[in-house]
Design an enzyme around this catalytic site. Structure first.
Site, PDB file in Angstrom:
ATOM      1  N   LYS A  28       6.063   5.126 -10.804  1.00 26.06           N
ATOM      2  CA  LYS A  28       4.712   4.776 -11.265  1.00 26.06           C
ATOM      3  C   LYS A  28       4.041   5.994 -11.876  1.00 26.06           C
ATOM      4  O   LYS A  28       3.834   7.013 -11.212  1.00 26.06           O
ATOM      5  CB  LYS A  28       3.890   4.233 -10.094  1.00 26.06           C
ATOM      6  N   ASN A  35       5.170   6.603  -6.297  1.00 30.70           N
ATOM      7  CA  ASN A  35       3.841   6.948  -6.802  1.00 30.70           C
ATOM      8  C   ASN A  35       3.758   8.455  -7.032  1.00 30.70           C
ATOM      9  O   ASN A  35       3.606   9.222  -6.093  1.00 30.70           O
ATOM     10  CB  ASN A  35       2.804   6.469  -5.770  1.00 30.70           C
ATOM     11  N   ILE A  62      -9.713   6.298  -1.670  1.00 28.85           N
ATOM     12  CA  ILE A  62      -9.200   5.928  -0.340  1.00 28.85           C
ATOM     13  C   ILE A  62      -8.423   7.091   0.276  1.00 28.85           C
ATOM     14  O   ILE A  62      -8.541   7.368   1.478  1.00 28.85           O
ATOM     15  CB  ILE A  62      -8.284   4.665  -0.426  1.00 28.85           C
ATOM     16  N   GLY A  63      -7.641   7.779  -0.536  1.00 18.01           N
ATOM     17  CA  GLY A  63      -6.890   8.922  -0.006  1.00 18.01           C
ATOM     18  C   GLY A  63      -5.681   8.490   0.804  1.00 18.01           C
ATOM     19  O   GLY A  63      -5.306   9.142   1.777  1.00 18.01           O
ATOM     20  N   LEU A  64      -5.094   7.359   0.399  1.00 17.22           N
ATOM     21  CA  LEU A  64      -3.829   6.906   0.997  1.00 17.22           C
ATOM     22  C   LEU A  64      -3.903   6.647   2.493  1.00 17.22           C
ATOM     23  O   LEU A  64      -2.998   7.022   3.232  1.00 17.22           O
ATOM     24  CB  LEU A  64      -2.701   7.892   0.689  1.00 17.22           C
ATOM     25  N   LYS A 109       0.838  -1.212   0.000  1.00 24.68           N
ATOM     26  CA  LYS A 109       0.000   0.000   0.000  1.00 24.68           C
ATOM     27  C   LYS A 109       0.874   1.263   0.000  1.00 24.68           C
ATOM     28  O   LYS A 109       1.945   1.263   0.603  1.00 24.68           O
ATOM     29  CB  LYS A 109      -0.898  -0.034   1.257  1.00 24.68           C
ATOM     30  N   GLY A 110       0.399   2.304  -0.647  1.00 22.58           N
ATOM     31  CA  GLY A 110       1.105   3.581  -0.666  1.00 22.58           C
ATOM     32  C   GLY A 110       1.457   4.014   0.754  1.00 22.58           C
ATOM     33  O   GLY A 110       0.585   4.050   1.625  1.00 22.58           O
ATOM     34  N   THR A 164      -4.552   5.295 -11.594  1.00 27.92           N
ATOM     35  CA  THR A 164      -5.949   5.456 -12.007  1.00 27.92           C
ATOM     36  C   THR A 164      -6.247   6.844 -12.567  1.00 27.92           C
ATOM     37  O   THR A 164      -5.817   7.846 -12.001  1.00 27.92           O
ATOM     38  CB  THR A 164      -6.868   5.217 -10.792  1.00 27.92           C
ATOM     39  N   CYS A 224      -0.971   9.671  -7.560  1.00 26.42           N
ATOM     40  CA  CYS A 224      -2.165   9.381  -6.751  1.00 26.42           C
ATOM     41  C   CYS A 224      -3.216  10.463  -6.977  1.00 26.42           C
ATOM     42  O   CYS A 224      -2.957  11.637  -6.721  1.00 26.42           O
ATOM     43  CB  CYS A 224      -1.838   9.303  -5.269  1.00 26.42           C
TER      44      CYS A 224
HETATM   45  C1  LIG Z   1      -8.643   0.497  -3.601  1.00 29.70           C
HETATM   46  C2  LIG Z   1      -7.437   0.912  -4.370  1.00 29.70           C
HETATM   47  C3  LIG Z   1      -6.350   1.489  -3.685  1.00 29.70           C
HETATM   48  C4  LIG Z   1      -5.204   1.887  -4.382  1.00 29.70           C
HETATM   49  N1  LIG Z   1      -4.161   2.418  -3.697  1.00 29.70           N
HETATM   50  C5  LIG Z   1      -3.004   2.752  -4.370  1.00 29.70           C
HETATM   51  C6  LIG Z   1      -1.864   3.249  -3.667  1.00 29.70           C
HETATM   52  O1  LIG Z   1      -1.849   3.363  -2.441  1.00 29.70           O
HETATM   53  N2  LIG Z   1      -0.763   3.588  -4.400  1.00 29.70           N
HETATM   54  C7  LIG Z   1      -0.722   3.445  -5.780  1.00 29.70           C
HETATM   55  O2  LIG Z   1       0.299   3.759  -6.398  1.00 29.70           O
HETATM   56  N3  LIG Z   1      -1.794   2.964  -6.448  1.00 29.70           N
HETATM   57  C8  LIG Z   1      -2.913   2.611  -5.777  1.00 29.70           C
HETATM   58  N4  LIG Z   1      -3.993   2.107  -6.471  1.00 29.70           N
HETATM   59  C9  LIG Z   1      -3.899   1.966  -7.949  1.00 29.70           C
HETATM   60  C10 LIG Z   1      -3.499   0.542  -8.356  1.00 29.70           C
HETATM   61  O3  LIG Z   1      -2.255   0.162  -7.826  1.00 29.70           O
HETATM   62  C11 LIG Z   1      -3.482   0.402  -9.899  1.00 29.70           C
HETATM   63  O4  LIG Z   1      -2.536   1.289 -10.437  1.00 29.70           O
HETATM   64  C12 LIG Z   1      -4.847   0.706 -10.515  1.00 29.70           C
HETATM   65  O5  LIG Z   1      -5.890   0.234  -9.696  1.00 29.70           O
HETATM   66  C13 LIG Z   1      -5.014   0.128 -11.913  1.00 29.70           C
HETATM   67  O6  LIG Z   1      -4.890  -1.284 -11.903  1.00 29.70           O
HETATM   68  P1  LIG Z   1      -6.184  -2.278 -11.834  1.00 29.70           P
HETATM   69  O7  LIG Z   1      -7.135  -1.803 -12.880  1.00 29.70           O
HETATM   70  O8  LIG Z   1      -5.618  -3.633 -12.068  1.00 29.70           O
HETATM   71  O9  LIG Z   1      -6.739  -2.130 -10.458  1.00 29.70           O
HETATM   72  C14 LIG Z   1      -5.145   1.703  -5.795  1.00 29.70           C
HETATM   73  C15 LIG Z   1      -6.231   1.130  -6.469  1.00 29.70           C
HETATM   74  C16 LIG Z   1      -7.365   0.716  -5.783  1.00 29.70           C
HETATM   75  C17 LIG Z   1      -8.497   0.094  -6.541  1.00 29.70           C
END
Ligand SMILES: Cc1cc2nc3c(=O)[nH]c(=O)nc-3n(C[C@H](O)[C@H](O)[C@H](O)COP(=O)(O)O)c2cc1C
Length: 307
Positions: free
Chosen positions: A169, A131, A75-77, A49-50, A197, A134
């Site tokens: 990333k 990251n 989520i907001g990290l 997790k971030g 995302t 975000c």
């Molecule tokens: C619930 C959730 C929490 C995430 N938290 C982080 C994060 O903390 N740091 C980060 O770089 N990406 C975070 N992401 C993004 C994912 O790592 C990934 O880049 C993104 O969801 C696209 O991949 P996917 O379509 O396979 O989920 C999060 C995604 C989701 C759905």
């Protein structure tokens, strides 16, 4: 059959994975949560997790909304902060065969560097995923990833602060993601991963207000896969460092598309929520494909579909 890939060929220690299947940050906890479900040691790598300097509570609820073919999250990290990661998580990871990459995010350039410094030389940490995309925090995060200049500056600051392999990333929220990738490559990144995302929102028409407490969130899942695939294709054609594909990967065919577009490895994200065994199934599916096609080395498939 060789499934092993190298994610940091320019780095003195390197970052060799036993296979190209990783988990995406924020969708696989600290890895420990999934230990009882399957043998997570079989994966190529785990991204946690971030992680921020101080613990964070995250954004107001609701923080998840379902959308057609995807999920919005804001989520907001929410995370336990770097000190708790060093105290509670790294000692567990140190006993694992699978490398763990810590996903770091800061509000300022200095925070990124400080995080990198604190995680340097710690047993159980195989590398950093920086990251810079975000979408869910007010300061920092995505601001650094939208333009090549700031993206390169963060990369250089992190590289100066650590001897660990550094993967940056990238966010789709930019004019030309290949340009940002080239900038972070020039600044010393060992690899790039993409995509984080893109932003989206849902309105609750009964309440006449945005459904998410944070108004917008980051869209993930199959809805973003073709966009992510094209971005991986573009970036892989523009840089020499390894590229890791992320975005809606749920099956081995999805993963193979990214690998054939030029990704050296993939991260599985949202798919973990509906099928916690997805990463392992994807790995087994890739093995079956290679066997059926008579491919003895996964590296022969990297970029094989670029046409
Ligand atoms: C619930 C959730 C929490 C995430 N938290 C982080 C994060 O903390 N740091 C980060 O770089 N990406 C975070 N992401 C993004 C994912 O790592 C990934 O880049 C993104 O969801 C696209 O991949 P996917 O379509 O396979 O989920 C999060 C995604 C989701 C759905």
């Amino acid at each position: 059959m060789n499934l092993s890939v190298e994610l940091a060929p320019k780095h003195k220690k390197g970052l060799r994975l036993a296979n190209p299947v990783m988990t995406a940050s924020g969708t696989f906890g600290w890895g420990t949560e999934y230990q009882h479900l399957f043998d997570i040691q079989r994966l190529g790598a785990i991204v946690c997790k971030g992680t921020t300097l101080k613990p964070r509570e995250g954004n107001p609820q609701p923080r998840i909304a379902e959308t057609p073919c995807g999920v919005l999250n804001s989520i907001g990290l929410q995370n336990i902060g770097v000190e708790a990661v060093l105290r509670e998580k790294a000692p567990v990871w140190a006993g694992w065969r699978v490398p763990v990459l810590v996903n770091i995010v800061g509000e300022t350039m200095e925070e990124y560097a400080e995080l990198a410094r604190r995680l340097d030389g710690v047993a159980g940490i195989g590398g950093l995923e920086v990251n810079i995309g975000c979408p869910n925090i007010k300061a920092g995060g995505v601001e650094f990833g939208t333009r090549p200049g700031p993206a390169a500056e963060v990369t250089a600051a992190v590289k100066r602060a650590t001897s660990l392999p550094v993967m940056v990333k990238l966010t789709p929220k930019t004019g030309d993601i290949a340009e940002v990738a080239q900038a972070v490559e020039s600044a010393g990144a060992d690899a790039v991963s993409l995509i984080n995302t893109p932003r989206g929102m849902v309105i609750d028409i009964a309440q006449r207000r945005p459904l998410l407490g944070n108004i917008y969130g980051g869209l993930s899942g199959p809805a973003i896969r073709p966009i992510a695939l094209h971005m991986v294709y573009s970036v892989a054609g523009a840089v020499k460092i390894p590229v890791v594909g992320i975005g809606g990967i749920a099956t081995s065919s999805d993963a193979l598309e990214f690998i054939m577009a030029g990704a050296s490895a993939v991260e599985v994200g949202t798919a973990n929520f509906t099928n916690p065994g997805a990463p392992l199934e994807i790995l087994e599916g890739i093995e079956q494909f290679m066997e059926a096609e008579g491919v003895s080395d996964i590296n022969q498939l990297i970029g094989a579909g670029r046409g």
